[in-house]
Design an enzyme around this catalytic site. Structure first.
Site, PDB file in Angstrom:
ATOM      1  N   GLY A  13       0.812  -1.227   0.000  1.00 57.42           N
ATOM      2  CA  GLY A  13       0.000   0.000   0.000  1.00 57.42           C
ATOM      3  C   GLY A  13       0.836   1.263   0.000  1.00 57.42           C
ATOM      4  N   ALA A  14       1.722   1.380  -1.012  1.00 57.41           N
ATOM      5  CA  ALA A  14       2.626   2.545  -1.020  1.00 57.41           C
ATOM      6  C   ALA A  14       2.290   3.559  -2.110  1.00 57.41           C
ATOM      7  CB  ALA A  14       4.077   2.076  -1.151  1.00 57.41           C
ATOM      8  N   SER A  15       1.139   3.415  -2.749  1.00 58.97           N
ATOM      9  CA  SER A  15       0.797   4.375  -3.803  1.00 58.97           C
ATOM     10  C   SER A  15       0.432   5.744  -3.250  1.00 58.97           C
ATOM     11  CB  SER A  15      -0.351   3.825  -4.653  1.00 58.97           C
ATOM     12  OG  SER A  15      -1.375   3.320  -3.831  1.00 58.97           O
ATOM     13  N   ARG A  16       0.111   5.775  -1.941  1.00 63.97           N
ATOM     14  CA  ARG A  16      -0.324   7.040  -1.333  1.00 63.97           C
ATOM     15  C   ARG A  16       0.105   7.065   0.137  1.00 63.97           C
ATOM     16  NH1 ARG A  16      -5.847   6.743  -0.562  1.00 63.97           N
ATOM     17  NH2 ARG A  16      -6.193   4.652  -1.352  1.00 63.97           N
ATOM     18  N   ASN A  91       1.734  -2.192   5.536  1.00 63.23           N
ATOM     19  CA  ASN A  91       1.127  -0.863   5.686  1.00 63.23           C
ATOM     20  C   ASN A  91      -0.282  -0.790   5.102  1.00 63.23           C
ATOM     21  OD1 ASN A  91       1.265   2.292   5.762  1.00 63.23           O
ATOM     22  ND2 ASN A  91       0.848   1.774   3.631  1.00 63.23           N
ATOM     23  N   SER A 143      -2.411   1.077  15.022  1.00 63.90           N
ATOM     24  CA  SER A 143      -2.990   2.408  15.203  1.00 63.90           C
ATOM     25  C   SER A 143      -3.229   2.632  16.682  1.00 63.90           C
ATOM     26  CB  SER A 143      -4.329   2.506  14.465  1.00 63.90           C
ATOM     27  OG  SER A 143      -5.028   3.660  14.871  1.00 63.90           O
ATOM     28  N   TYR A 156     -12.241  -1.529  12.638  1.00 65.95           N
ATOM     29  CA  TYR A 156     -10.882  -0.993  12.444  1.00 65.95           C
ATOM     30  C   TYR A 156     -10.047  -1.219  13.707  1.00 65.95           C
ATOM     31  CZ  TYR A 156      -7.222   2.383  11.191  1.00 65.95           C
ATOM     32  OH  TYR A 156      -6.019   2.978  10.892  1.00 65.95           O
ATOM     33  N   ALA A 158     -10.493  -3.456  16.064  1.00 67.09           N
ATOM     34  CA  ALA A 158     -10.226  -4.887  16.261  1.00 67.09           C
ATOM     35  C   ALA A 158      -9.083  -5.334  15.351  1.00 67.09           C
ATOM     36  CB  ALA A 158     -11.488  -5.696  15.970  1.00 67.09           C
ATOM     37  N   ILE A 189      -2.733  11.085  11.466  1.00 69.64           N
ATOM     38  CA  ILE A 189      -1.750  11.481  10.453  1.00 69.64           C
ATOM     39  C   ILE A 189      -2.501  12.014   9.237  1.00 69.64           C
ATOM     40  CG2 ILE A 189       0.229  10.705   9.062  1.00 69.64           C
ATOM     41  CD1 ILE A 189       0.587  10.324  12.144  1.00 69.64           C
TER      42      ILE A 189
HETATM   43  P1  NAP Z   1      -4.301   5.785   2.669  1.00 72.96           P
HETATM   44  O1  NAP Z   1      -3.771   7.146   2.416  1.00 72.96           O
HETATM   45  O2  NAP Z   1      -5.757   5.531   2.583  1.00 72.96           O
HETATM   46  O3  NAP Z   1      -3.508   4.754   1.709  1.00 72.96           O
HETATM   47  C1  NAP Z   1      -3.792   3.392   1.795  1.00 72.96           C
HETATM   48  C2  NAP Z   1      -2.846   2.626   0.909  1.00 72.96           C
HETATM   49  O4  NAP Z   1      -3.140   1.201   1.055  1.00 72.96           O
HETATM   50  C3  NAP Z   1      -3.028   2.937  -0.572  1.00 72.96           C
HETATM   51  O5  NAP Z   1      -1.758   2.851  -1.198  1.00 72.96           O
HETATM   52  C4  NAP Z   1      -3.935   1.795  -1.066  1.00 72.96           C
HETATM   53  O6  NAP Z   1      -3.766   1.488  -2.446  1.00 72.96           O
HETATM   54  C5  NAP Z   1      -3.414   0.653  -0.225  1.00 72.96           C
HETATM   55  N1  NAP Z   1      -4.356  -0.460  -0.055  1.00 72.96           N
HETATM   56  C6  NAP Z   1      -5.565  -0.449   0.526  1.00 72.96           C
HETATM   57  N2  NAP Z   1      -6.100  -1.682   0.531  1.00 72.96           N
HETATM   58  C7  NAP Z   1      -5.184  -2.495  -0.071  1.00 72.96           C
HETATM   59  C8  NAP Z   1      -5.137  -3.874  -0.365  1.00 72.96           C
HETATM   60  N3  NAP Z   1      -6.142  -4.704  -0.049  1.00 72.96           N
HETATM   61  N4  NAP Z   1      -4.034  -4.378  -0.991  1.00 72.96           N
HETATM   62  C9  NAP Z   1      -2.998  -3.553  -1.317  1.00 72.96           C
HETATM   63  N5  NAP Z   1      -2.986  -2.240  -1.058  1.00 72.96           N
HETATM   64  C10 NAP Z   1      -4.074  -1.725  -0.450  1.00 72.96           C
HETATM   65  O7  NAP Z   1      -3.879   5.281   4.148  1.00 72.96           O
HETATM   66  P2  NAP Z   1      -2.780   5.858   5.173  1.00 72.96           P
HETATM   67  O8  NAP Z   1      -3.430   6.910   5.982  1.00 72.96           O
HETATM   68  O9  NAP Z   1      -1.515   6.147   4.473  1.00 72.96           O
HETATM   69  O10 NAP Z   1      -2.603   4.594   6.137  1.00 72.96           O
HETATM   70  C11 NAP Z   1      -1.578   3.622   5.953  1.00 72.96           C
HETATM   71  C12 NAP Z   1      -1.628   2.640   7.122  1.00 72.96           C
HETATM   72  O11 NAP Z   1      -1.463   3.345   8.366  1.00 72.96           O
HETATM   73  C13 NAP Z   1      -2.971   1.902   7.226  1.00 72.96           C
HETATM   74  O12 NAP Z   1      -2.754   0.582   7.654  1.00 72.96           O
HETATM   75  C14 NAP Z   1      -3.701   2.696   8.289  1.00 72.96           C
HETATM   76  O13 NAP Z   1      -4.673   1.918   8.945  1.00 72.96           O
HETATM   77  C15 NAP Z   1      -2.559   3.074   9.220  1.00 72.96           C
HETATM   78  N6  NAP Z   1      -2.858   4.240  10.048  1.00 72.96           N
HETATM   79  C16 NAP Z   1      -3.135   5.462   9.481  1.00 72.96           C
HETATM   80  C17 NAP Z   1      -3.437   6.528  10.308  1.00 72.96           C
HETATM   81  C18 NAP Z   1      -3.732   7.902   9.782  1.00 72.96           C
HETATM   82  O14 NAP Z   1      -4.059   8.781  10.593  1.00 72.96           O
HETATM   83  N7  NAP Z   1      -3.649   8.148   8.493  1.00 72.96           N
HETATM   84  C19 NAP Z   1      -3.454   6.363  11.706  1.00 72.96           C
HETATM   85  C20 NAP Z   1      -3.176   5.125  12.227  1.00 72.96           C
HETATM   86  C21 NAP Z   1      -2.872   4.064  11.405  1.00 72.96           C
HETATM   87  P3  NAP Z   1      -4.631   2.268  -3.604  1.00 72.96           P
HETATM   88  O15 NAP Z   1      -4.064   3.665  -3.667  1.00 72.96           O
HETATM   89  O16 NAP Z   1      -4.354   1.491  -4.853  1.00 72.96           O
HETATM   90  O17 NAP Z   1      -6.047   2.242  -3.157  1.00 72.96           O
END
Ligand code: NAP
Length: 248
Positions: A13-16, A91, A143, A156, A158, A189
């Protein structure tokens, strides 16, 4: 000498968002990067270019982290292309928030599969090359919600709490093979995942964060770099909160 020179990192999941920041941070430190995405084809190609511009080998793979067979195929391809997998960052994740009264079985399954089963899927594959090399670092994105819970986020929470139990168990199973497994527990974040929350009034959230600001993807990437690098060779089974003190 860069911190991750000659290392290969697989990041899901590194595209974003956080995954992209980790990929760029690791590449700056010399790591070759294999990364996955689900639907963001264009962003994935752009990231490949940015990584290669940093002078490292990089390749993006479209692969659903929640699909066991796809994870198996991915790791075989990555091992062939990059010869080894030294670091794995689990991730990829989603959120589908709803009060339990309205939470459907499909929503529950989607979140548990994408967030928790994915960690099992990838970890099970990467430990083979790591055991052979008698070295490895696995980093799982949990998280703060997995530690504290949050109304409207039971699935989420769980999934993220499950990641912590999994992380500590793998650390115990594989510590003697010099494979470390740690979790990062980010707070709030700024990414696509949390974008909609900001519309609800940022001030309300700031009150809960002693540092008085949201976290950046770089805040999380720096912690991932520490856990991936030789700076943390005696650190395993730990959960590091990156939350501006929000968990106190
Ligand atoms: P995000 O901006 O929504 O990006 C999610 C990434 O995961 C995207 O690259 C997406 O790909 C990819 N993805 C989603 N489902 C997938 C799957 N089944 N297989 C492969 N790739 C998949 O999320 P983020 O905020 O960066 O969060 C990253 C991680 O940190 C997550 O596990 C999230 O739960 C955790 N986290 C985030 C926060 C926060 O505040 N942002 C806080 C605590 C924990 P596409 O672009 O192709 O959809």
């Amino acid at each position: 000498m860069k911190l991750l020179e000659n290392k290969v990192a697989l990041i899901t999941g590194a595209s974003r968002g956080i995954g992209e920041a980790i990929a760029l941070k690791f590449a700056e430190q010399g790591a070759q990067i294999a990364f996955t995405y689900l639907s963001s084809e264009e962003k994935a190609r752009m990231l490949e270019e940015k990584l290669m511009a940093l002078g490292v080998k990089a390749k993006g793979y479209r692969s659903d982290a929640g699909d066991f067979k796809a994870a198996e195929q991915l790791c075989n391809e990555v091992a062939k292309e990059f010869t080894n997998i030294d670091i794995c960052v689990n991730n990829a994740g989603i959120s589908k928030d709803n009060l339990l009264l309205r939470l459907t079985p499909e929503q529950w399954d989607d979140v548990i599969t994408a967030n928790l089963k994915s960690v099992y899927n990838l970890t099970k594959q990467v430990i083979r090359p790591m055991m052979k090399a008698r070295s490895g670092s696995i980093i799982n994105l949990s998280s703060i919600v997995g530690m504290k819970g949050n109304g409207g986020q039971s699935a989420y929470a769980a999934s993220k709490a499950g990641i912590i139990g999994f992380t500590k168990s793998i650390a115990q199973e594989l510590g003697s093979r010099n494979i470390r497994c740690n979790a990062i527990a980010p707070g709030f974040i700024e990414t696509d995942m949390t974008h909609f929350l900001k519309d609800g009034g940022a001030e309300k959230w700031f009150e809960k964060i002693p540092m008085g600001r949201f976290g950046t993807t770089e805040d999380v990437a720096n912690t991932a770099l520490y856990l991936a690098s030789p700076l943390s060779t005696y650190v395993t089974g730990q959960v590091i909160s990156v939350c501006g003190g929000m968990n106190m």
